[in-house]
Write an enzyme that holds these catalytic residues in place. Structure first.
Site, PDB file in Angstrom:
ATOM      1  N   HIS A 124       0.874  -1.175   0.000  1.00  0.00           N
ATOM      2  CA  HIS A 124       0.000   0.000   0.000  1.00  0.00           C
ATOM      3  C   HIS A 124       0.915   1.231   0.000  1.00  0.00           C
ATOM      4  CE1 HIS A 124      -2.800   2.914   1.882  1.00  0.00           C
ATOM      5  NE2 HIS A 124      -3.770   2.108   1.502  1.00  0.00           N
ATOM      6  N   ASP A 201       2.871  -5.012   7.973  1.00  0.00           N
ATOM      7  CA  ASP A 201       1.643  -4.245   7.827  1.00  0.00           C
ATOM      8  C   ASP A 201       0.494  -5.247   7.935  1.00  0.00           C
ATOM      9  OD1 ASP A 201      -0.639  -3.074   6.860  1.00  0.00           O
ATOM     10  OD2 ASP A 201       0.307  -2.122   5.132  1.00  0.00           O
ATOM     11  N   GLN A 204      -4.638  -5.610   6.695  1.00  0.00           N
ATOM     12  CA  GLN A 204      -5.628  -6.500   6.062  1.00  0.00           C
ATOM     13  C   GLN A 204      -5.552  -7.923   6.624  1.00  0.00           C
ATOM     14  OE1 GLN A 204      -7.987  -5.371   4.264  1.00  0.00           O
ATOM     15  NE2 GLN A 204      -7.188  -3.398   3.584  1.00  0.00           N
ATOM     16  N   LYS A 227     -10.522  -0.827  10.421  1.00  0.00           N
ATOM     17  CA  LYS A 227     -10.657  -2.021   9.579  1.00  0.00           C
ATOM     18  C   LYS A 227     -10.968  -3.256  10.423  1.00  0.00           C
ATOM     19  CE  LYS A 227      -7.387  -0.211   6.192  1.00  0.00           C
ATOM     20  NZ  LYS A 227      -8.063   0.070   4.937  1.00  0.00           N
ATOM     21  N   CYS A 365      -4.794   2.476  -3.607  1.00  0.00           N
ATOM     22  CA  CYS A 365      -3.526   2.966  -3.036  1.00  0.00           C
ATOM     23  C   CYS A 365      -2.375   2.016  -3.337  1.00  0.00           C
ATOM     24  CB  CYS A 365      -3.636   3.208  -1.534  1.00  0.00           C
ATOM     25  SG  CYS A 365      -4.730   4.556  -1.119  1.00  0.00           S
TER      26      CYS A 365
HETATM   27  N1  PMP Z   1      -1.837  -1.050   4.427  1.00  0.00           N
HETATM   28  C1  PMP Z   1      -2.808  -1.772   3.877  1.00  0.00           C
HETATM   29  C2  PMP Z   1      -2.487  -3.156   3.391  1.00  0.00           C
HETATM   30  C3  PMP Z   1      -4.080  -1.241   3.757  1.00  0.00           C
HETATM   31  O1  PMP Z   1      -5.054  -1.963   3.193  1.00  0.00           O
HETATM   32  C4  PMP Z   1      -4.352   0.074   4.241  1.00  0.00           C
HETATM   33  C5  PMP Z   1      -5.717   0.698   4.126  1.00  0.00           C
HETATM   34  N2  PMP Z   1      -6.334   0.520   2.888  1.00  0.00           N
HETATM   35  C6  PMP Z   1      -3.311   0.770   4.824  1.00  0.00           C
HETATM   36  C7  PMP Z   1      -2.073   0.183   4.901  1.00  0.00           C
HETATM   37  C8  PMP Z   1      -3.490   2.153   5.364  1.00  0.00           C
HETATM   38  O2  PMP Z   1      -4.353   2.158   6.437  1.00  0.00           O
HETATM   39  P1  PMP Z   1      -4.883   3.512   7.074  1.00  0.00           P
HETATM   40  O3  PMP Z   1      -5.390   4.346   5.917  1.00  0.00           O
HETATM   41  O4  PMP Z   1      -5.975   3.092   7.992  1.00  0.00           O
HETATM   42  O5  PMP Z   1      -3.752   4.176   7.765  1.00  0.00           O
END
Ligand code: PMP
Length: 407
Positions: A124, A201, A204, A227, A365
């Site tokens: 991401h 990270d 997910q 999430k 993203c």
């Molecule tokens: N890493 C992953 C794999 C994600 O899916 C996301 C959110 N889509 C993020 C990081 C970023 O999370 P946040 O916007 O809640 O900081």
């Protein structure tokens, strides 16, 4: 989970009862954010109604109650991810904030000119840009583990990247655009054999599968409250105590200090050293209730239910003519990314929306992932334990209608 249990669970989520365009909402955008159960909503209301007060500073009763609830939540989270001590749980704003904290603090202390950081090609943006920023500042290099056409990390290439310049590795447990579950245990073992720390990270992963930080042996793990059925604006950085003790504070301010004078400031101990300023008190407390809710169902049962749902969805989607799956790794969780023939993902998403079905379209993203597949984006359906097979059937019907119009 039986369909009876899922029915009962769905009644815990007021938003799932909503209708849009005079149709029952089918919410399949859980990877972007999840809906909140009454337990969480009620706890939020209760905090602001009964004991709203600043934490860690007051002798008065409300402040003690708020502080106790805030620290109880930290303990619940420590237990949920099997941390050795709640000192290893730092409240952040979310995954992005946690990665920025580690990239900045670790980078400041441990990265020098010519060093390198390894990430993967399916990260991401939040696990790319903070590392790029610190690498630029330190004249260090960012190295990227590639993935194959199925969306699986090339572990042979990973090993080639593991040279003496590598100071830290940051990879996602589960890809939010491809659904791939990465072999993070193997990555950690290989990294530790060379004394390289690993950040995971888990944005997910945390809501889909059991996660034990001690078994994984990761050095840092980040995730977002929103999430995992909690509110936005709160997240968690887990860090091994010995690592967190070695890192300099990320931000300065109240609460992160033991004493301040103009000559010298002494930083507070863990976890407070990394929690400058008034934190998101309600968010942190309520995240503990989200963990309670998950525990009531059990993360193991959630995992099994979602696997079943993913299999059902994959088999059903395969019947759609001209569907193209983006990401076909063997081990997958949470999301299915696809395209309908040559139709633009936005058009597919809009036609689904008008039928009451919420999916996400775009690059999620992960622009580098889209560049590798040479596509503008994907349609992404993403699941939570409260989704049902009937909802998948509605997605299929919706896609059949969209395909008639678009193809
Ligand atoms: N890493 C992953 C794999 C994600 O899916 C996301 C959110 N889509 C993020 C990081 C970023 O999370 P946040 O916007 O809640 O900081």
């Amino acid at each position: 989970l039986s369909s009876e249990e899922i029915k009962k669970i769905r009644s815990d989520f007021p938003l799932l009862q909503r209708e849009i365009y005079n149709k029952r909402l089918v919410y399949l955008d859980n990877a972007a954010t999840t809906q909140k159960p009454n337990l969480v909503l009620g706890a939020l209301q209760k905090y602001y109604t009964d004991y709203n007060s600043n934490v860690h500073r007051g002798v008065h009763l409300l402040s003690q109650e708020a502080t106790d609830a805030y620290e109880v939540s930290r303990k619940k989270i420590a237990k949920f991810i099997d941390a050795k001590t709640d000192k290893e749980i730092i409240f952040t704003k979310g995954t992005t904030d946690g990665i920025n904290l580690v990239a900045s603090s670790f980078g400041k202390k441990f990265l020098n000119e010519g060093d390198s950081v390894i990430i993967s090609a399916m990260e991401h943006h939040s696990n790319i840009v903070p590392w790029q920023m610190i690498c630029e500042e330190k004249n260090a290099n960012l190295k990227v583990i590639p993935f194959n056409e199925k969306g699986e990390l090339r572990m042979d290439e990973f090993e080639k990247l593991l040279d003496d310049t590598v100071k830290i590795i940051a990879v996602t447990c589960v890809s939010n655009s491809l659904a791939t579950i990465n072999p993070v245990e193997e990555i950690i073992q290989k990294a530790h054999a060379k004394n390289i720390p690993v950040l995971l990270d888990a944005a997910q992963a945390i809501q889909h599968m059991p996660l034990s930080v001690q078994k994984l042996n990761a050095d840092f793990i980040v995730f977002s409250g929103h999430k995992m059925f909690g509110p936005t604006g709160i997240g968690v950085l887990y860090g091994k105590e010995e690592w967190l003790n070695k890192l300099p504070p990320y931000q300065g301010g109240g609460d992160m200090i033991k004493s301040v004078s103009f000559e010298k400031t002494i930083y507070n101990e863990l976890p407070f050293k990394f929690e400058a300023g008034t934190p998101d008190i309600s968010g942190a407390i309520v995240l503990g209730y989200a963990v309670d809710y998950i525990n009531q169902i059990s993360i193991e049962r959630i995992h099994a239910t979602e696997e079943d749902l993913m299999n059902y969805a994959m088999n059903a989607l395969k019947t759609i003519p001209n569907i193209r799956f983006i990401g076909e790794a063997k081990n997958r969780a949470g999301v299915i990314s696809f395209l309908l023939g040559n139709a633009h993902p936005f058009d597919t998403g809009e036609l689904l929306d008008k039928q009451g079905i919420a999916v996400r379209t775009g690059h999620h993203c992960c622009q580098p992932v889209m560049d590798i597949f040479k596509i503008p984006g994907t349609v992404r359906a993403s699941f939570a334990f409260y989704n049902t097979k009937e909802e998948i059937d509605m997605l299929i019907k919706g896609l059949e209608r969209a395909a008639k119009i678009l193809l």
